[in-house]
Design a protein around this motif. Structure first.
Motif, mmCIF file in Angstrom:
data_model
loop_
_atom_site.group_PDB
_atom_site.id
_atom_site.type_symbol
_atom_site.label_atom_id
_atom_site.label_comp_id
_atom_site.label_asym_id
_atom_site.label_seq_id
_atom_site.Cartn_x
_atom_site.Cartn_y
_atom_site.Cartn_z
ATOM 1 N N LEU A 10 1.015 -1.497 0.137
ATOM 2 C CA LEU A 10 0.275 -0.129 -0.082
ATOM 3 C C LEU A 10 0.810 1.558 0.300
ATOM 4 C CD1 LEU A 10 -2.611 -1.072 2.843
ATOM 5 C CD2 LEU A 10 -2.631 -0.907 0.214
ATOM 6 N N SER A 11 2.255 1.419 0.680
ATOM 7 C CA SER A 11 2.971 2.815 0.429
ATOM 8 C C SER A 11 3.166 2.543 -0.828
ATOM 9 C CB SER A 11 3.495 1.817 1.777
ATOM 10 O OG SER A 11 4.975 3.003 1.304
ATOM 11 N N SER A 12 3.778 1.087 -1.179
ATOM 12 C CA SER A 12 3.935 1.495 -2.654
ATOM 13 C C SER A 12 3.208 2.650 -4.009
ATOM 14 C CB SER A 12 4.496 0.673 -3.125
ATOM 15 O OG SER A 12 6.086 -0.372 -2.161
ATOM 16 N N ALA A 13 1.757 1.661 -2.962
ATOM 17 C CA ALA A 13 0.843 1.839 -4.206
ATOM 18 C C ALA A 13 0.245 3.841 -4.149
ATOM 19 C CB ALA A 13 -0.741 1.601 -4.016
ATOM 20 N N VAL A 14 0.681 4.016 -3.273
ATOM 21 C CA VAL A 14 -0.443 5.117 -2.756
ATOM 22 C C VAL A 14 1.201 6.458 -3.135
ATOM 23 C CG1 VAL A 14 -1.460 4.948 -1.216
ATOM 24 C CG2 VAL A 14 1.016 5.938 -0.322
ATOM 25 N N THR A 15 1.884 5.705 -3.553
ATOM 26 C CA THR A 15 3.160 7.253 -3.353
ATOM 27 C C THR A 15 4.190 7.293 -4.797
ATOM 28 O OG1 THR A 15 5.400 5.326 -2.557
ATOM 29 C CG2 THR A 15 4.526 6.595 -1.368
ATOM 30 N N THR A 16 3.424 5.873 -5.864
ATOM 31 C CA THR A 16 4.227 5.513 -7.484
ATOM 32 C C THR A 16 2.796 5.058 -7.830
ATOM 33 O OG1 THR A 16 4.352 3.047 -6.642
ATOM 34 C CG2 THR A 16 5.896 4.818 -6.358
ATOM 35 N N ARG A 17 2.595 3.991 -8.510
ATOM 36 C CA ARG A 17 1.151 3.574 -9.777
ATOM 37 C C ARG A 17 0.861 2.544 -8.957
ATOM 38 N NH1 ARG A 17 2.108 0.939 -13.792
ATOM 39 N NH2 ARG A 17 0.991 1.603 -14.951
ATOM 40 N N TRP A 18 -0.547 3.491 -8.771
ATOM 41 C CA TRP A 18 -1.147 2.157 -7.701
ATOM 42 C C TRP A 18 -1.845 1.201 -9.069
ATOM 43 C CZ3 TRP A 18 -6.251 1.403 -9.957
ATOM 44 C CH2 TRP A 18 -6.045 1.806 -10.672
ATOM 45 N N GLN A 19 -1.701 1.048 -10.055
ATOM 46 C CA GLN A 19 -2.127 0.301 -11.081
ATOM 47 C C GLN A 19 -1.658 -0.843 -10.931
ATOM 48 O OE1 GLN A 19 -1.500 3.338 -11.891
ATOM 49 N NE2 GLN A 19 -2.941 4.236 -13.083
ATOM 50 N N ALA A 20 -0.504 -0.987 -10.843
ATOM 51 C CA ALA A 20 0.416 -1.600 -11.030
ATOM 52 C C ALA A 20 0.987 -2.539 -9.549
ATOM 53 C CB ALA A 20 2.218 -1.462 -10.872
ATOM 54 N N TYR A 21 -0.602 -2.384 -8.966
ATOM 55 C CA TYR A 21 -0.303 -2.631 -7.137
ATOM 56 C C TYR A 21 -1.487 -4.025 -6.933
ATOM 57 C CZ TYR A 21 4.711 -0.758 -6.063
ATOM 58 O OH TYR A 21 5.461 -0.831 -6.918
ATOM 59 N N VAL A 22 -2.397 -3.221 -7.994
ATOM 60 C CA VAL A 22 -3.909 -4.484 -7.999
ATOM 61 C C VAL A 22 -3.695 -5.834 -7.601
ATOM 62 C CG1 VAL A 22 -6.054 -4.550 -8.511
ATOM 63 C CG2 VAL A 22 -5.065 -1.980 -9.281
ATOM 64 N N ARG A 23 -3.003 -6.592 -8.751
ATOM 65 C CA ARG A 23 -2.351 -7.410 -8.367
ATOM 66 C C ARG A 23 -2.125 -8.128 -7.003
ATOM 67 N NH1 ARG A 23 -0.392 -11.125 -13.397
ATOM 68 N NH2 ARG A 23 -0.753 -13.332 -12.261
ATOM 69 N N PRO A 24 -0.648 -7.716 -7.023
ATOM 70 C CA PRO A 24 -0.009 -8.115 -5.533
ATOM 71 C C PRO A 24 -0.955 -7.893 -4.289
ATOM 72 C CG PRO A 24 1.268 -6.585 -7.168
ATOM 73 C CD PRO A 24 -0.361 -6.925 -8.021
ATOM 74 N N VAL A 25 -1.710 -6.633 -4.210
ATOM 75 C CA VAL A 25 -2.298 -7.144 -3.029
ATOM 76 C C VAL A 25 -3.570 -7.580 -3.013
ATOM 77 C CG1 VAL A 25 -4.693 -5.300 -2.028
ATOM 78 C CG2 VAL A 25 -2.494 -4.849 -2.847
ATOM 79 N N ALA A 26 -4.517 -7.973 -4.251
ATOM 80 C CA ALA A 26 -5.941 -9.244 -4.399
ATOM 81 C C ALA A 26 -5.205 -10.029 -4.114
ATOM 82 C CB ALA A 26 -5.701 -9.491 -5.847
ATOM 83 N N LYS A 27 -3.623 -10.708 -4.070
ATOM 84 C CA LYS A 27 -3.211 -11.996 -3.685
ATOM 85 C C LYS A 27 -2.564 -12.721 -2.789
ATOM 86 C CE LYS A 27 0.397 -13.916 -6.280
ATOM 87 N NZ LYS A 27 1.315 -14.412 -6.919
ATOM 88 N N ILE A 28 -3.042 -11.343 -1.401
ATOM 89 C CA ILE A 28 -3.148 -11.528 0.143
ATOM 90 C C ILE A 28 -4.282 -10.969 0.511
ATOM 91 C CG2 ILE A 28 -0.223 -11.580 -0.423
ATOM 92 C CD1 ILE A 28 -1.410 -8.769 0.989
ATOM 93 N N VAL A 29 -4.950 -10.331 -0.105
ATOM 94 C CA VAL A 29 -6.174 -9.985 0.367
ATOM 95 C C VAL A 29 -7.459 -10.441 0.116
ATOM 96 C CG1 VAL A 29 -8.126 -7.741 1.118
ATOM 97 C CG2 VAL A 29 -5.560 -7.675 1.036
ATOM 98 N N PRO A 30 -8.418 -11.140 0.504
ATOM 99 C CA PRO A 30 -9.579 -11.727 -0.652
ATOM 100 C C PRO A 30 -10.619 -10.888 -0.211
ATOM 101 C CG PRO A 30 -9.320 -11.774 2.741
ATOM 102 C CD PRO A 30 -8.323 -11.606 2.246
ATOM 103 N N LEU A 31 -10.284 -10.408 -1.155
ATOM 104 C CA LEU A 31 -11.480 -9.015 -1.720
ATOM 105 C C LEU A 31 -11.731 -9.568 -2.956
ATOM 106 C CD1 LEU A 31 -10.567 -6.349 0.960
ATOM 107 C CD2 LEU A 31 -12.443 -7.863 1.239
ATOM 108 N N ASP A 32 -12.520 -8.821 -4.164
ATOM 109 C CA ASP A 32 -13.121 -8.844 -5.349
ATOM 110 C C ASP A 32 -11.915 -8.017 -5.393
ATOM 111 O OD1 ASP A 32 -14.887 -8.873 -7.685
ATOM 112 O OD2 ASP A 32 -14.782 -7.133 -7.306
ATOM 113 N N ARG A 33 -11.517 -8.050 -6.667
ATOM 114 C CA ARG A 33 -10.606 -7.522 -7.070
ATOM 115 C C ARG A 33 -10.687 -5.877 -8.038
ATOM 116 N NH1 ARG A 33 -5.921 -10.440 -10.999
ATOM 117 N NH2 ARG A 33 -5.901 -11.463 -9.182
#
Length: 234
Positions: free
Chosen positions: A155-178
């Motif tokens: 999340l730290s990287s997502a808010v300070t850089t390009r958030w689009q690149a972190y959707v998939r990595p976050v989705a892999k560890i968080v059990p929420l709809d992508r």
């Protein structure tokens, strides 16, 4: 120390006041509880030990906790404080390792290795089954599976850089709809960038904290995670 021949594990967070309250509600004295533990479960526990449990001076092990719940006519979860680890959540639900493993579609040994290490390595299907079996919220799942720090860094990287690149990595560890994760990351990024633009002090402090490993960095990561769950509405 292990009295029963198995490995020693940290005990779940025992709710000492609840144990005393439940005993008194049944009109039992500590000696009655000790007798019940011996007669029903073969445990040689003294009345003094029961009193120590109730005063928070000692903590029952897993076998003792299950037996105590039986004597006090309650579920093991009623004798536990808020659960945090996988083992604590499993104990709260009164599930054995094998029972839970079957629901997850894995062997008891495979599940136990993950529970003992505090690192969950199940796939998305097994993660969803784990949440159902233990009635975990997404936030509880992350904490119980030892992934809080991983999420904070992403999340730290997502808010300070390009958030689009972190959707998939976050989705892999968080059990929420992508799609929800995508919306939340986009919102967090927009909010953070807006704050940076509007307040020079935030811009400077925020960037320093995002790359820091000290107290300021930990505070920044904690704030980002809290905002993530708040924005996600879970």
């Amino acid at each position: 120390m292990d009295f029963y021949g198995g490995p020693v594990h940290p005990t779940p967070p025992f709710n000492a006041p609840a144990a005393r309250r439940l005993r008194e509600a049944l009109g039992m004295a500590p000696g009655h509880v000790a007798y019940g533990l011996a007669a029903q479960y073969g445990l040689r526990i003294s009345a003094e030990t029961v009193i120590a449990w109730e005063r928070g001076l000692a903590t029952p092990g897993e076998r003792e906790l299950t037996a105590l719940a039986g004597v006090l006519w309650c579920a093991p979860g009623e004798l536990l404080a808020a659960a945090a680890t996988l083992r604590e959540h499993r104990m709260t639900r009164d599930l054995s390792v094998d029972d839970l493993a079957r629901q997850l579609g894995m062997t008891g040994a495979s599940y136990l290795r993950m529970e003992e290490s505090g690192r969950w390595r199940g796939n998305e299907k097994q993660s969803a089954a784990l949440c159902r079996a233990l009635d975990l919220t997404a936030a509880q799942f992350l904490t119980a599976t030892g992934r809080d720090a991983d999420l904070a860094e992403l999340l730290s990287s997502a808010v300070t850089t390009r958030w689009q690149a972190y959707v998939r990595p976050v989705a892999k560890i968080v059990p929420l709809d992508r799609a929800l994760i995508q919306n939340v990351l986009e919102q967090l990024h927009a909010d953070y960038q807006a704050l940076m633009v509007s307040t020079l002090s935030w811009s400077s402090t925020g960037q320093e904290r995002a790359g820091s490993t000290g107290d300021a960095g930990r505070a920044f990561l904690s704030r980002v995670v809290e905002q993530f769950w708040r924005t996600a509405g879970v």
